[in-house]
Design an enzyme around this catalytic site. Sequence first.
Site, short mmCIF file in Angstrom:
data_model
loop_
_atom_site.label_atom_id
_atom_site.label_comp_id
_atom_site.label_asym_id
_atom_site.label_seq_id
_atom_site.Cartn_x
_atom_site.Cartn_y
_atom_site.Cartn_z
N ASP A 11 12.85 43.99 49.71
CA ASP A 11 11.81 44.79 49.06
C ASP A 11 12.13 46.26 49.31
OD1 ASP A 11 10.63 42.46 48.40
OD2 ASP A 11 8.84 42.70 49.64
N ASP A 130 5.14 33.97 39.36
CA ASP A 130 4.34 33.79 40.58
C ASP A 130 3.21 32.84 40.21
OD1 ASP A 130 5.96 35.76 41.62
OD2 ASP A 130 4.44 37.34 41.56
#
Lengths: 252, 198
Positions: A11, A130
């Site tokens: 990330d 997701d």
Amino acid sequence: MLKSRIIPCLDVNEGRVVKGVKFQNLRDAGDPVELSFHYQDQGADELVLLDVTATRQERIAMLETIERVRQRLSIPLTVGGGIGSIEDAGRLLNAGADKVSINSAAVRNPDLIAAMSARFGAQCTVVAIDAKKQGEIFQVLTRSGTTAEAIDAVAWAARAESLGAGEILLTSFDRDGTRSGYDLPMLSAVTDACSLPVIASGGADSVAHMVEAFQHGAHAVLAASIFHDANMTVGEVKQQLTAAGIQVRNEW
Amino acid sequence: MIQIINTGVANIRSLQAAFDRLDCTWNLTVSPEEIATASHVVLPGVGAFAAAAEAIDQLGLRKAIIDRINHRESATLCICLGMQLLCESSEESQSAKGLGIIPMAITRFGDGVKIPQLGWNEVRPLDNGPYDAGEAYFANSYRLETAPDGWGAAETDYGGTFISSIWRGRTLACQFHPELSGTWGESVLTQWIEGITC
């Protein structure tokens, strides 16, 4: 025979890796270039950089990060996070990404999948999904999990395939960060419904979890904390996967 | 100097970075003269067969590329779609015309495998070739099924075997991406650059 892939995920915020990376032998554990190279050196098959920044200014910094990572990296690089248009995707590919992962924007505008696939090819069009269990279905979430959509993840994966996606990155919202293993029922449901390669994501804490994912149809597994916390190197994971009968790339 | 043919439809940053890491200078070209005379030329390619074939024609590069490869003594590297373009046609776009250097057609992978093939697979040279067996990164839905006459070849298993690389003279064509295939891929590029004649 095609090898099962191990994909560390970083990330990135304002040009720095965020989310608790605890390497010992790095000069600077927050530098995405150094970390990417470190994982490549350990035997990573591919890398995912996820842009978690929010502002336009920071997104320009992300392009510079991709350029710097690309110069060092001799394995494929996927970039995701905040991609809203075909122009965004083109900028990331020009900076050095090999694949671009789209998520919320694809849900808002499914034609973006077809447009990207036509312009850049299916092989670089990754659709990230997701989802979380909701009654009998797996419900798609967008905007980093904050917005529940009236869409079934299994049907959405099949639609993404028909629109020209080349790969599905499937993250379980229920399992992400829990270290309790991948969501195997969701993984099976998606890999049964769609003939694209699927990357399993969310919940890995051990090699046993990865073995389960491969046995349930995953072509690749994404993992962050298991590597960032330096519990295991990618190479150690691959040794154990090989011992468990999973075929991985063993020379790098 | 390595001249990379810039059809404008391929993502070539990874390739440029790979040559940078090998300390090789490169240039993007759309010039038939440069393609004819350069010591090293790369025909890269990701994306669609028809778009790449059209780009080659619009840029007026067809003859220069064919002549160069048929000449055999100049180093030419064709990557991924670049390898497929050597053939006459592809199932991907029936009407598009490949370079036709190899009188064969490219076909789609059959049922029973995930398409596209995305990931690492083993490359096994069938003939004495410019590199040793290794594992390479693939990203393709279409492939060459059998080895063309007069070319050395390597094969790979994906729902049966397909031809993952071919070579003749100083031309090397790879269905895989050497620029994304780690240290083994870099060794393939080095062998091609240093001019091992097959």
